[in-house]
Design an enzyme around this catalytic site. Structure first.
Site, PDB file in Angstrom:
ATOM      1  N   SER A  98       0.829  -1.198   0.000  1.00 59.21           N
ATOM      2  CA  SER A  98       0.000   0.000   0.000  1.00 59.21           C
ATOM      3  C   SER A  98       0.870   1.258   0.000  1.00 59.21           C
ATOM      4  CB  SER A  98      -0.967  -0.026   1.185  1.00 59.21           C
ATOM      5  OG  SER A  98      -1.865   1.046   1.147  1.00 59.21           O
ATOM      6  N   ASP A 109      -2.874   5.963  -3.493  1.00 53.36           N
ATOM      7  CA  ASP A 109      -1.737   5.306  -2.867  1.00 53.36           C
ATOM      8  C   ASP A 109      -1.215   4.217  -3.812  1.00 53.36           C
ATOM      9  OD1 ASP A 109      -3.828   3.511  -2.633  1.00 53.36           O
ATOM     10  OD2 ASP A 109      -3.298   2.854  -0.628  1.00 53.36           O
ATOM     11  N   ASP A 164      -1.405   0.908  -4.182  1.00 56.18           N
ATOM     12  CA  ASP A 164      -2.251  -0.137  -4.759  1.00 56.18           C
ATOM     13  C   ASP A 164      -3.630   0.371  -5.138  1.00 56.18           C
ATOM     14  OD1 ASP A 164      -2.940   0.096  -2.009  1.00 56.18           O
ATOM     15  OD2 ASP A 164      -3.857  -1.885  -2.043  1.00 56.18           O
ATOM     16  N   ASP A 214      -6.245   1.721  -3.622  1.00 50.63           N
ATOM     17  CA  ASP A 214      -7.497   1.513  -2.893  1.00 50.63           C
ATOM     18  C   ASP A 214      -7.814   2.713  -1.990  1.00 50.63           C
ATOM     19  OD1 ASP A 214      -5.648   1.114  -0.846  1.00 50.63           O
ATOM     20  OD2 ASP A 214      -6.613  -0.711  -0.078  1.00 50.63           O
TER      21      ASP A 214
END
Length: 476
Positions: free
Chosen positions: A100, A238, A240, A242
């Site tokens: 992340s 961010d 990834d 999400d």
């Protein structure tokens, strides 16, 4: 000792502790726990972010899946919500290799059952299965995975088919690409919905963008990028994808919980589920039939959405202070349906917030001001062991101690002890202490009418907490 541990969003730790056998063992434990509850194996989809270590770890996870008898589909580099959507479509479990927003020397694994994100109970089952796995010989080769490039296309179509192609017409948007796995996808979606897109800041090395605790260098980059006056907003995610980040035309970053509030209002839902760290404007400015608060972490928000649906909610969403938005039920968008996706997503709040501002005939800054959401601040005391922060939180749970502790700041009006101690004070201010789920630190959050007030409350809170813990240690 290994740095690997489950936090609020999957397994995380140092790359040196995760590559090779450890990632194989944890993935094998996950697949073993899935087989124990489903009575066998099945399909698994695997994805990854763009940090240097992710591709190799994903290959190791694929080897573990094949070794456990699963049919493996490699979806390549794509957003975590895109992988989750593909898992739902196939009725498959999923593993996303991502750290992340944390730095590139760290990485992690995020696990999904065929019915969605794993729960805290599933984490216990994985750790139990891990104890039965011993390293014997070499790991098997990983040539059994089938490439599945269509997953990211189906995720793109989710938004380009649900929203009208002119919904963002007339807006000029800077897409800060950095190293987000959605950097090209985000530009494609916004352009398909009518926006004029300018890509900026693409990076070949990993940039740890945190959408909640902003680094000074990220704040400076965004403000400099918007100083030209040529954009209506800046958007990014961010690592990834999400969690979203939006900044207005002046480069001011919009809080994640405010993005969630705007998105929920735009979608016209009746029930929202948020962690206790989200701002109180959700209750007084949202206009929702019900607001349900939970502990911090997407597993708790997901559980709250499920409870709301069992209680009769017809349209339910969840969102976090970091901006990640979870769609708990199918939602009508005009004459189209946006299917439920109960995991954190960045694309939906970006599209909905920009569309809400355009529909209202306002700038993004004007829309935020119209909601009267107040100001928040947060900080932390690092190197605070759990036993010390836990002792302070237990003390703050006692009414007499709490009243005395907060006397210099104000009079407690109500308290929420779901995750730490969140106290509403007179004057509409809030202060919240909780122990981090990812590190040995005590966190403090404050909400007030002005940014200066909120920041001063956090400074006072951390100083008062440090003094109280020091006094308690001296009495032992």
């Amino acid at each position: 000792m290994s740095s690997l541990k489950f936090g609020t969003s999957g397994l995380r730790g140092l790359v040196t502790d995760l590559v090779g056998w450890p990632s194989y063992a944890y993935a094998s434990a996950f697949f073993r726990s899935i087989a124990a509850t489903t009575g066998g194996s099945g399909d698994v989809v695997i994805g990854r972010d763009l940090r240097d270590s992710s591709e190799g770890i994903a290959a190791t996870v694929a080897a573990a899946a094949a070794g456990a008898g699963f049919t493996v589909f490699d979806c390549g580099a794509l957003p975590t919500p895109a992988l989750a959507l593909e898992g739902i479509r196939r009725g498959a479990c999923a593993v996303m290799v991502t750290g992340s927003h944390i730095p590139s020397d760290r990485n992690g694994l995020k696990f999904y059952r065929p019915d969605g994100e794993i729960t805290k109970t599933d984490e216990v089952a994985i750790l139990a299965a891990l104890g039965d796995i011993s390293q014997v010989g070499d790991m098997p080769p990983t040539d059994a995975a089938t490439r599945e490039p269509g997953a990211i296309d189906r995720y793109r179509q989710r938004y380009t088919e649900a929203f009208p192609s002119t919904i963002l017409a007339g807006q000029r948007i800077a897409v800060y690409q950095q190293s987000s796995v959605a950097r090209d996808l985000l530009a494609d979606v916004l352009a398909a919905l009518g926006a004029d897109i300018v890509a900026i800041g693409r990076s070949d090395s990993f940039v740890p963008i945190d959408t909640e605790a902003h680094r000074p260098e990220d704040i400076a980059f965004i403000r400099d990028a918007m100083a030209t006056g040529g954009f209506d907003a800046l958007v990014t995610t961010d690592g990834d994808a999400d969690r979203p980040l939006l900044a207005d035309a002046a480069g001011r970053i919009v809080r994640g919980d405010v993005l969630g509030l705007i998105t929920a209002r735009y979608l016209g839902v009746d029930t929202v589920v948020v962690p206790v760290t989200a701002g109180s404007a959700i209750e007084h400015a949202g206009g929702f039939r019900r607001v349900l608060r939970t502990k911090v972490g997407s597993p708790f928000v997901i559980a709250g959405m499920g409870q709301a649906q069992r209680d009769g909610a017809t349209s339910v969403v969840g969102f976090e202070a970091n901006g990640g938005f979870l769609l708990g039920s199918d939602i009508a968008v005009g004459d189209r349906i946006l299917a439920a996706l109960p995991t954190r997503d960045a694309i939906l709040p970006i599209v909905a917030t920009l569309a809400a501002a355009r529909d209202a005939g306002m700038t993004l800054a004007e829309l935020v001001v119209s909601l009267k959401v107040g100001e928040t601040a947060s900080d932390r005391l690092p190197e605070t062991p759990a036993e010390r922060s836990g002792a302070l939180l237990r003390q703050l749970g006692r009414e007499a101690f709490r009243a005395d502790f907060f006397r210099p700041l104000g009079t407690p009006q109500s308290v929420d002890e779901q995750d730490g101690v969140r106290v509403e004070l007179d004057g509409g201010r809030t202060i919240h202490f909780r122990a981090s789920g990812n590190a040995p630190e005590l966190r403090c959050y404050a909400e007030a009418g002005t940014a200066a007030d909120a920041e001063e409350m956090v400074r006072w809170g951390l100083a008062a907490a440090a003094a109280a813990m020091k006094d308690a240690a001296g009495q032992v």
